[in-house]
Design a protein around this motif. Sequence first.
Motif, short mmCIF file in Angstrom:
data_model
loop_
_atom_site.label_atom_id
_atom_site.label_comp_id
_atom_site.label_asym_id
_atom_site.label_seq_id
_atom_site.Cartn_x
_atom_site.Cartn_y
_atom_site.Cartn_z
N MET A 258 32.61 -46.44 32.57
CA MET A 258 31.81 -45.29 32.13
C MET A 258 32.69 -44.39 31.24
O MET A 258 33.88 -44.20 31.52
N VAL A 259 32.09 -43.84 30.20
CA VAL A 259 32.83 -43.04 29.24
C VAL A 259 32.51 -41.56 29.47
O VAL A 259 31.35 -41.19 29.68
N LYS B 249 27.08 -44.71 29.86
CA LYS B 249 27.35 -46.16 29.76
C LYS B 249 28.01 -46.47 28.42
O LYS B 249 27.65 -45.91 27.39
N PRO B 250 28.95 -47.43 28.44
CA PRO B 250 29.51 -47.88 27.16
C PRO B 250 28.46 -48.67 26.36
O PRO B 250 27.50 -49.18 26.92
N GLN C 65 30.98 -52.86 21.11
CA GLN C 65 32.40 -52.62 21.30
C GLN C 65 33.26 -53.25 20.20
O GLN C 65 34.45 -52.98 20.12
N SER C 66 32.66 -54.09 19.35
CA SER C 66 33.49 -54.82 18.39
C SER C 66 33.73 -54.04 17.11
O SER C 66 34.48 -54.47 16.26
N GLU D 34 37.43 -39.20 27.81
CA GLU D 34 38.13 -40.23 28.55
C GLU D 34 37.34 -41.53 28.48
O GLU D 34 36.11 -41.51 28.51
N GLY D 35 38.07 -42.65 28.42
CA GLY D 35 37.41 -43.96 28.40
C GLY D 35 37.92 -44.81 27.26
O GLY D 35 38.20 -44.30 26.18
N GLU D 36 38.03 -46.12 27.51
CA GLU D 36 38.58 -47.01 26.49
C GLU D 36 37.51 -47.71 25.68
O GLU D 36 37.79 -48.38 24.70
#
Lengths: 243, 243, 243, 243
Positions: free
Chosen positions: A56-57, A42-43, C231-232, A67-69
């Motif tokens: 999902m990362v 999980k992010p 995420q920040s 992979e994943g942003e």
Amino acid sequence: MLEKLKQEVYEANMQLPKLKLVTFTWGNVSGIDREKGLFVIKPSGVDYDKLKPSDMVVVDLDGKIVEGELNPSSDTPTHAILYRQFPEIGGIVHTHSPWAVSFAQAGMAIPACGTTHADTFYGPVPVTPQLSKEQIADDYEGNTGRVIVDTFKKHELDTDAVPGVLVQDHGPFTWGATPDKAVYNAKVLEVVAEMAYHTMQLSGHLSPSVPQYLLDKHYYRKHGNNAYYGQSNPKSMTHEHVL
Amino acid sequence: MLEKLKQEVYEANMQLPKLKLVTFTWGNVSGIDREKGLFVIKPSGVDYDKLKPSDMVVVDLDGKIVEGELNPSSDTPTHAILYRQFPEIGGIVHTHSPWAVSFAQAGMAIPACGTTHADTFYGPVPVTPQLSKEQIADDYEGNTGRVIVDTFKKHELDTDAVPGVLVQDHGPFTWGATPDKAVYNAKVLEVVAEMAYHTMQLSGHLSPSVPQYLLDKHYYRKHGNNAYYGQSNPKSMTHEHVL
Amino acid sequence: MLEKLKQEVYEANMQLPKLKLVTFTWGNVSGIDREKGLFVIKPSGVDYDKLKPSDMVVVDLDGKIVEGELNPSSDTPTHAILYRQFPEIGGIVHTHSPWAVSFAQAGMAIPACGTTHADTFYGPVPVTPQLSKEQIADDYEGNTGRVIVDTFKKHELDTDAVPGVLVQDHGPFTWGATPDKAVYNAKVLEVVAEMAYHTMQLSGHLSPSVPQYLLDKHYYRKHGNNAYYGQSNPKSMTHEHVL
Amino acid sequence: MLEKLKQEVYEANMQLPKLKLVTFTWGNVSGIDREKGLFVIKPSGVDYDKLKPSDMVVVDLDGKIVEGELNPSSDTPTHAILYRQFPEIGGIVHTHSPWAVSFAQAGMAIPACGTTHADTFYGPVPVTPQLSKEQIADDYEGNTGRVIVDTFKKHELDTDAVPGVLVQDHGPFTWGATPDKAVYNAKVLEVVAEMAYHTMQLSGHLSPSVPQYLLDKHYYRKHGNNAYYGQSNPKSMTHEHVL
């Protein structure tokens, strides 16, 4: 890549709020593809109701993003250590579920008080020692994984028989053959923590525990070659145990 | 066969999650057809949201499958013993509801602390002794039923007046004239366990209990020939007890 | 006027029942426009399911109504004092959430028992002294704000690091950069109060607290320039902390 | 007859499950038409999801049925006594809500631990003595009402200032100017019982209580000529109490 595993990890994450195991974003589930040596997690800090399978990362066993942003869970290094040191596990869950956290904060293992516990955990759910100042200052999340591994080594515990642990002052980690089973174990751990708390209060703050033979019976009723609970075991005990 | 009873048992099983008495698949309800000497029970380890009336398994009083493609509940031998030894009961429920389990794990009966208890249970809900190593090694589930029966014999309890028991280290079994009434009693037992726990904590770990005459009054207000609670009793007490 | 802020304050208020922080109308959220020196607050005693954004009341920093047809929350003078004395805060929440109130009624601070607490509160959540007879008789709600401010001054607490307080015999106030963040902190405070209660009971009524270095680690993992949760923050710790 | 009152009493009854104050059918609400000397009450033992306004039973102040095809609540004689002896009340609620019952079973009044309590109850919620064997044997439900009345007389309590009581070994009765307000008071009583329990556990089984002047302040902030909470009071305190 790993689309099926991402879907599986996504669905396991979405079970956490349904099972009332998380407040806000305080929980994460991962799952591993052992052949590729990559896991999906999980992010970090994303609301469950905004989460998508594609969020999902994918990370490698050094915890580096493949992979994943989005940033992966801040607990990713803990997951990575556990996957490296516990080769038989396929999924990991971390939550701050309140009953389990209460035991972790008290620095107490969850005693095996009854058959509900014995059905899933073959003995007490251990609590790690506190992390030292040095373990916290440098690579904290990695050291969280290492203290779990050390606890299992020291007490010679089998990760299959005891699929969870309490990190002292922090909270529970559970695991299983799949992300889904790790979530199941996270819920069981929370339920048996609640029951153990009330049992201990009724018993005058003692930690009652089941006899060893009852622990054996219930654990092996559901696990291993002679298991007879559920539908996946060909021999129903009602055919064997004629009254 | 037994389609009506299967439907009834199915519906009683589906009440368990609605009444918050089960986690995952940890509960089962059965119902008996006394004339045919057969009972119907939930299959083992099937999720409640996938359960269908046709999944219910028909077994005889030796616990052998008579009809059904799924394994019956692993607790089937316990149900079979209870139906054989308690001829007046028509339905049985087993759950791991958390307050009742907490008393079972503490090895304590649930004291009759008030009228909520007395309305359904005419006296404390007893707890069985622990099963011995031998009773667990061989025919464990059958012996679970036998230790319940022995507890009722030893304390000379009436299964109608005390429609439930705690199996030590394990959890509650309740029963009733029908599967539906057995579920009702399972919920009452959980509620009175919760209330008794808090009453005992307030009272400094004592086990306060109601006077015998209040127990009599509340139990017989709802049960027997002079009952006047509800709509099925022709005489409303408001006609008799002019103020 | 202040339509955007009214909407924001309205939505923050509506979070309170969703997060199970209020019974009936016992809670209120406000948010401030620092440039205009005005804040927006929930009207007094209005049901949450009847509340509309346009019901929000605009008041100045003396607590006087600037716009709105309804009476503002009776706690408005407390909010006004806090906005005047704590210039960095943007939103305030008051509830009677039950675990936080239990500590407030016992006159006890909520100890920092673990990382769930440390993630949001950098140290115990303090409890104010009791208000005196004189403080209650005249300008009670204003004095409630003043006793909070005095508590923070006396203990040299940073409102950013400890975004909440318990008013003795009363209940919690929390705050944050925005109304939404103040609501987040109100929920965290309730959750850590519940966990601390059970931890203390398990530990024999002691107040265990985390080591200072763990408090540091968890607080600064989420706050300040070196934060890496969520995420920040551009730097994912999984890139830094190679295992 | 009394169609409007029936609707009002019906809606008040339906609030009980929504507010989580009842299990099964264990609760009842009534409302009185003082001019006609008749009150309307829930029928005995009818499920809430099957209840209709037309099921409500009209009885006189001797507890005799005036209209209705169903038996009225078995607690009807208690309601009748209270309406006769407490002429200022307009609605009555009886439940077995678990926290209030726990105090009733322990034979303990609910102490006024904080402002949540003081906002509604001007002092502890009293507990009656146990009913004697004779009081239970004959006209039990009527004597339940009489023991409540005697408790209020003995302690010189005002039913308006203390709108509820615990019947020892049994549970709570609350009342109010209307059935709806009596339900409100039933919920408040349950919430303050829960908070008081945890406050007492935190305080080492003591019964902490608020200072008299705080009790005065909070009670009269919501009640009487100088009340300023909510929308029905023309004077907002924010106009009076300039900071």
